[in-house]
Design an enzyme around this catalytic site. Structure first.
Site, PDB file in Angstrom:
ATOM      1  N   GLU A 187      28.967  30.128  39.772  1.00 17.20           N
ATOM      2  CA  GLU A 187      29.484  31.502  39.856  1.00 17.20           C
ATOM      3  C   GLU A 187      28.322  32.467  39.935  1.00 17.20           C
ATOM      4  OE1 GLU A 187      31.944  33.083  36.738  1.00 17.20           O
ATOM      5  OE2 GLU A 187      33.257  31.331  36.714  1.00 17.20           O
TER       6      GLU A 187
ATOM      7  N   GLU B 111      41.481  39.253  40.385  1.00 18.19           N
ATOM      8  CA  GLU B 111      42.508  38.620  39.540  1.00 18.19           C
ATOM      9  C   GLU B 111      43.075  39.711  38.630  1.00 18.19           C
ATOM     10  OE1 GLU B 111      41.445  34.339  38.343  1.00 18.19           O
ATOM     11  OE2 GLU B 111      39.494  35.239  38.807  1.00 18.19           O
TER      12      GLU B 111
ATOM     13  N   LYS C  39      43.681  39.436  34.648  1.00 14.15           N
ATOM     14  CA  LYS C  39      42.609  39.082  33.722  1.00 14.15           C
ATOM     15  C   LYS C  39      42.462  40.157  32.648  1.00 14.15           C
ATOM     16  CE  LYS C  39      39.109  35.973  35.478  1.00 14.15           C
ATOM     17  NZ  LYS C  39      37.697  35.850  35.876  1.00 14.15           N
TER      18      LYS C  39
ATOM     19  N   GLU D 212      36.181  42.925  35.228  1.00 12.79           N
ATOM     20  CA  GLU D 212      36.731  41.562  35.273  1.00 12.79           C
ATOM     21  C   GLU D 212      37.791  41.423  36.369  1.00 12.79           C
ATOM     22  OE1 GLU D 212      36.183  38.616  33.579  1.00 12.79           O
ATOM     23  OE2 GLU D 212      34.339  39.564  32.896  1.00 12.79           O
TER      24      GLU D 212
END
Length: 458
Positions: free
Chosen positions: A270, A324, A327, A333
């Site tokens: 990542e 996302e 999250k 995030e």
């Protein structure tokens, strides 16, 4: 001596080889991957995502689980797939070889080889969980999954690893001092011994974004974004590092070398940069996200490697394919996606096979210098108020780059006059910008340059 009729064929082959070395084909970009997280309620259908990926230079996809719909959608695309067993799966996988066999039977065998599963990651950042019981179960779980793959005749074809946070390092600065945290050392050695035996890479999550948050100076931002900067000299090795990504990856290399695992490859599981965040999340912006990801991709494509691993690019999985939206945590995030749910780009980093890495008209230039009208020629020039020290640092950076010719700035050169630091810096900044495919984020120079519609040579 070969027959004369073979000589033209040999010459043609040599030409193709040279072209391949200088201009790698798309298939050689197997080092570019992307993370496909699913903590969201608005993601497009897997088939649409598979089509999207095929329109890009992405060659590998990392899943955090083993969603059968996604694995099936990626069948016959040639895209490598990393699937994951969650931390919650580890106790069963560790305690019962049959459980590992069932996991492989359910998540690998129905899809392989049409779906090109290349790696199984068992757990995510387990060593940092603080759960000693889970940590002790990680290696047995990995061994059982590997044994199940071996039993299915997939040993060596599908490998097993686990993913670590950069916090597994007790020291990382300077990179030559990189070493594993003493509290994790015994566990790391056991894991690495297993991985050496099966030939799998250590997977880590370096994020220059977090390094910048802890040191939010302009020069740190440039260092993190692969932008022109003065560099940082490793006091241990004497190596000058020009970006944070290389420094972080080489810290892991040093840690591995220090305990005798020079033969273990590194995989970046990542890395990414959020395009927005909360007011207290410094550096989270479209401009910075585009600069980091775009320059990282260009760095990988250059095959320069890192100072300790030159001449090859580390397999790197960008975070992330989509936002996302479910999250928890700070806004950042939920703001890492390179693409939107409607399959359009959040911003262009040059991943699309038809991409020109042009700057969307709705966004301002990174330097805030204003964007000329579409199609208008642009030049990169110093901002008014830039200090002599900043200009000299930019000049030194550009003229130290391989392939950049600053000869015209030497006495007697075509651009020596006017002999001022500002004029010479303008030449160098613009040369770097033009040579970088006129990507707006390469006209920043620690926020001392801006794009202009006025030709500085006039």
């Amino acid at each position: 001596m070969p027959p004369t009729f073979l000589l033209p064929l040999a010459a043609a082959f040599l030409l193709l080889l040279l072209l391949h070395l200088h201009f790698p084909f798309a298939s050689s970009q197997s080092y570019i991957g992307v993370n496909y997280g699913q903590v969201a309620d608005n993601l497009p259908p897997p088939a649409a995502t598979a089509k999207l990926l095929q329109s890009t230079a992405v060659q590998k996809v990392r899943l955090y689980g083993a969603d059968p719909a996604i694995i099936r959608a990626l069948a016959n695309t040639g895209i490598g797939i990393v699937i994951g067993a969650a931390n919650g799966d580890i106790p069963a996988l560790a305690s019962d070889p049959n459980s590992a066999g069932q996991w492989v039977n359910s998540n690998v065998l129905p899809f392989y080889p049409a779906s090109s599963i290349v790696l199984v990651t068992v757990g995510n950042e387990v060593l940092l969980s603080g759960d000693q019981n889970l940590i002790s179960q990680l290696l047995p779980a990995m061994q059982n999954v590997q044994n199940a793959l071996n039993s299915a005749s997939l040993g060596g074809k599908v490998k097993v690893s686990t993913v670590h946070s950069m916090s597994i390092l007790g020291r990382s600065d300077p990179p030559s001092s990189g070493s594993f945290d003493s509290s994790h050392l015994d566990a790391m050695k056991a894991l690495l011994q297993f991985q050496r035996g099966v030939g799998s890479p250590i997977a880590v999550n370096p994020y220059p974004f977090f390094a910048y948050q802890s040191d939010p100076r302009p020069e740190t931002l440039a260092f993190c974004l692969f932008q022109p900067n003065a560099g940082r000299v490793d006091s241990g090795s004497g190596i000058k590092y020009m970006n944070m990504f290389d420094a972080q990856v080489d810290a892991v290399r040093s840690a591995l070398n220090g305990i005798g695992f020079k033969d273990i490859d590194i995989m970046v599981a990542e890395t990414g940069w959020p395009y927005k965040g909360d007011p207290n999340e410094v550096g989270a912006s479209v401009e910075n996200a585009r600069a980091y990801n775009g320059n990282l991709i260009a760095h990988l494509r250059s095959m320069a490697g890192t100072p300790l691993m030159p001449g090859k690019s580390v397999d790197t999985y960008l975070f992330a394919l989509y936002d996302e939206d479910l999250k928890p945590g700070p806004s950042s995030e939920r703001s890492f996606g390179l693409f939107k749910p409607d399959l359009s780009m959040t911003y262009d980093v040059g991943l699309s096979k038809t991409s020109t890495t042009s700057q969307p008209s709705s966004e301002k230039t990174p330097s805030g210098g204003g964007s000329p009208a579409a199609g208008q020629e642009r030049w990169c020039v110093p901002k008014a108020g830039a200090s002599d020290a900043q200009l000299q640092a930019s000049l030194d950076y550009v003229c130290g780059q391989q392939g950049i010719d600053c000869g015209p700035l030497q006495p007697g050169g075509a651009c020596f006059e006017p002999n001022t630091l500002a004029s010479h810096a303008a030449y160098a900044m613009n040369l770097y910008f033009q040579r970088s495919d006129k990507r707006p984020w390469n006209c920043d120079f620690s926020q001392t340059a801006a794009l202009s519609s006025n030709n500085p040579s006039k």
